[in-house]
Design a protein around this motif. Structure first.
Motif, mmCIF file in Angstrom:
data_model
loop_
_atom_site.group_PDB
_atom_site.id
_atom_site.type_symbol
_atom_site.label_atom_id
_atom_site.label_comp_id
_atom_site.label_asym_id
_atom_site.label_seq_id
_atom_site.Cartn_x
_atom_site.Cartn_y
_atom_site.Cartn_z
ATOM 1 N N ASP A 101 0.855 -1.188 0.000
ATOM 2 C CA ASP A 101 0.000 0.000 0.000
ATOM 3 C C ASP A 101 0.890 1.236 0.000
ATOM 4 O O ASP A 101 1.547 1.554 0.999
ATOM 5 C CB ASP A 101 -0.904 -0.006 1.246
ATOM 6 C CG ASP A 101 -1.965 1.087 1.201
ATOM 7 O OD1 ASP A 101 -1.801 2.046 0.417
ATOM 8 O OD2 ASP A 101 -2.944 0.988 1.958
ATOM 9 N N LEU A 102 0.913 1.933 -1.135
ATOM 10 C CA LEU A 102 1.721 3.145 -1.257
ATOM 11 C C LEU A 102 0.859 4.394 -1.353
ATOM 12 O O LEU A 102 1.309 5.429 -1.839
ATOM 13 C CB LEU A 102 2.645 3.051 -2.475
ATOM 14 C CG LEU A 102 3.667 1.914 -2.483
ATOM 15 C CD1 LEU A 102 4.647 2.082 -3.637
ATOM 16 C CD2 LEU A 102 4.410 1.831 -1.160
ATOM 17 N N ASP A 134 1.682 -0.225 -10.259
ATOM 18 C CA ASP A 134 1.069 0.988 -10.780
ATOM 19 C C ASP A 134 2.012 2.188 -10.610
ATOM 20 O O ASP A 134 2.278 2.614 -9.480
ATOM 21 C CB ASP A 134 -0.248 1.244 -10.032
ATOM 22 C CG ASP A 134 -1.021 2.423 -10.592
ATOM 23 O OD1 ASP A 134 -0.470 3.155 -11.441
ATOM 24 O OD2 ASP A 134 -2.176 2.623 -10.175
ATOM 25 N N PRO A 135 2.538 2.768 -11.707
ATOM 26 C CA PRO A 135 3.432 3.927 -11.591
ATOM 27 C C PRO A 135 2.804 5.105 -10.859
ATOM 28 O O PRO A 135 3.498 5.858 -10.171
ATOM 29 C CB PRO A 135 3.748 4.280 -13.050
ATOM 30 C CG PRO A 135 3.515 3.017 -13.807
ATOM 31 C CD PRO A 135 2.373 2.346 -13.115
ATOM 32 N N GLU A 140 2.584 8.591 -6.054
ATOM 33 C CA GLU A 140 1.872 9.067 -4.870
ATOM 34 C C GLU A 140 2.665 8.753 -3.596
ATOM 35 O O GLU A 140 2.830 9.610 -2.717
ATOM 36 C CB GLU A 140 0.491 8.416 -4.782
ATOM 37 C CG GLU A 140 -0.310 8.850 -3.560
ATOM 38 C CD GLU A 140 -1.688 8.199 -3.493
ATOM 39 O OE1 GLU A 140 -2.369 8.365 -2.452
ATOM 40 O OE2 GLU A 140 -2.081 7.521 -4.462
ATOM 41 N N GLY A 141 3.161 7.514 -3.512
ATOM 42 C CA GLY A 141 3.903 7.120 -2.322
ATOM 43 C C GLY A 141 5.202 7.883 -2.163
ATOM 44 O O GLY A 141 5.533 8.354 -1.064
ATOM 45 N N ALA A 165 13.698 0.901 -13.671
ATOM 46 C CA ALA A 165 12.592 1.721 -14.174
ATOM 47 C C ALA A 165 11.837 2.384 -13.032
ATOM 48 O O ALA A 165 11.450 3.562 -13.124
ATOM 49 C CB ALA A 165 11.645 0.859 -15.012
ATOM 50 N N GLN A 166 11.621 1.666 -11.958
ATOM 51 C CA GLN A 166 10.894 2.220 -10.815
ATOM 52 C C GLN A 166 11.716 3.305 -10.129
ATOM 53 O O GLN A 166 11.170 4.323 -9.687
ATOM 54 C CB GLN A 166 10.547 1.096 -9.845
ATOM 55 C CG GLN A 166 9.480 0.149 -10.396
ATOM 56 C CD GLN A 166 9.455 -1.201 -9.718
ATOM 57 O OE1 GLN A 166 10.405 -1.597 -9.040
ATOM 58 N NE2 GLN A 166 8.363 -1.926 -9.893
ATOM 59 N N MET A 167 13.023 3.111 -10.039
ATOM 60 C CA MET A 167 13.869 4.152 -9.447
ATOM 61 C C MET A 167 13.884 5.403 -10.313
ATOM 62 O O MET A 167 13.842 6.535 -9.801
ATOM 63 C CB MET A 167 15.290 3.626 -9.227
ATOM 64 C CG MET A 167 15.426 2.701 -8.030
ATOM 65 S SD MET A 167 17.144 2.299 -7.606
ATOM 66 C CE MET A 167 17.526 1.087 -8.869
#
Length: 320
Positions: A101-102, A134-135, A140-141, A165-167
């Protein structure tokens, strides 16, 4: 003990830190079974006595219990206060099952809960424990993490288990101080892309499970695995069962041989192997009893020779 600067922060951390996943105990899906809290506190104190200057924990470890034990250890420690790192983004239900949960509201609440359990005014390094697919949720997080930093509730912010990619997505919002990935001779996957990316971008890397959750310590045997309680997640993990187990135990015997050259345990050699990588700032090494701490801390000053590395990596490749 030698220290190294963590990413873009003003934190100079010892090459080995105290990991408190296991001391959280049972009660959730990745618990290590019941633990002796007095021994856990004594283990933390022994690590600090030996010069370790940071403790890594997470809200989800033992459903808050690990943070409470860290707080108890700090309250009864008379020396210099170590840095305290913790993590958010994993919530749990009544049965100890976790979910990611972010959302901004969840991260803010987790931060307040961790500050309360740890009994500190500011968290030195606050990390998102796991990403989500979910990007927009990552955005949001991570935006909330940056807000908590601006508010002074946390000093520095990092991520754990993120890919490149997430970083990159998070970096577009706010700088990443550190990444906490899994890394060991058993799981070297981050060497291909993630470690080079962190090095190029000045992101500190503090690796977890350098001893593969106890598998590479030299104390793990088939008989001991069979005796693990059912609420210890390792009992049914692929690394601790056949067909992988035999290969991993063969690797441990070679680590034992290398360790004997340097007067240290197989586990210390395993941790030292992770520290030899130029992108790795430090390694997290867990302990549940004070006597387990000595060998692990020795890894911070252990310099493996080219011969050691060649032999270890050759056996690890064959084991993989």
């Amino acid at each position: 003990m030698k220290t190294k600067q963590l990413g873009n922060s003003d934190l100079f951390i010892t090459r080995v830190g105290f990991g408190s996943w296991a001391i959280g105990g049972a009660g959730w899906q990745y618990g290590w079974g019941r633990q002796n809290d007095d021994e856990s506190v004594a283990a933390i104190h022994r690590a600090l006595e030996l010069g370790v200057n940071w403790i890594d924990t997470a809200a989800v470890y033992g459903i808050g219990h690990s943070e409470e034990i860290v707080s108890r250890a700090l309250a009864t420690w008379s020396g210099a206060r170590p840095y305290v790192f913790t993590k958010c983004g994993l919530r749990w239900d009544a049965k100890g099952r976790t979910r990611r949960d972010l959302t901004a509201a969840s991260i803010r609440q987790e931060c307040e809960d961790s500050l309360r359990r740890l009994k500190v005014d500011t968290i030195d390094l606050y990390q998102i424990h796991w990403p989500v697919d979910d990007p927009k949720r990552i955005e949001e997080g991570w935006s909330m993490m940056a807000q908590l930093q601006r508010e002074g509730k946390v000093r520095w912010i990092g991520v754990s288990n993120f890919d490149v990619a997430q970083m990159k997505h998070a970096q577009a919002i706010a700088p990443i101080t550190s990444l906490q990935p899994r890394y060991s001779l058993v799981h070297p996957e981050i060497e291909a892309e993630i470690l080079p990316f962190c090095r190029r971008n000045g992101i500190g890397t503090i690796v977890y499970s350098p001893m593969a959750s106890g598998l590479l310590t030299g104390a793990m045997t088939r008989e001991r695995i069979a005796r693990l309680p059912d609420d210890d997640w390792r009992k049914h993990d692929d690394d601790f069962t056949e067909p992988m187990l035999s290969a991993h135990l063969a690797l441990v015997e070679w680590l034992r041989f290398v360790g004997q050259r340097h007067g240290c345990s197989p586990g210390a050699a395993a941790v030292a192997w992770t520290l030899r990588h130029p992108a790795v700032t430090a390694a997290i090494a867990g302990a549940r009893r004070p006597e387990q701490v000595e060998d692990v801390v020795a890894a911070a000053d252990l310099q493996l020779t080219p011969t050691d590395l060649y032999e270890i990596e050759t056996i690890a490749e064959l084991a993989g």
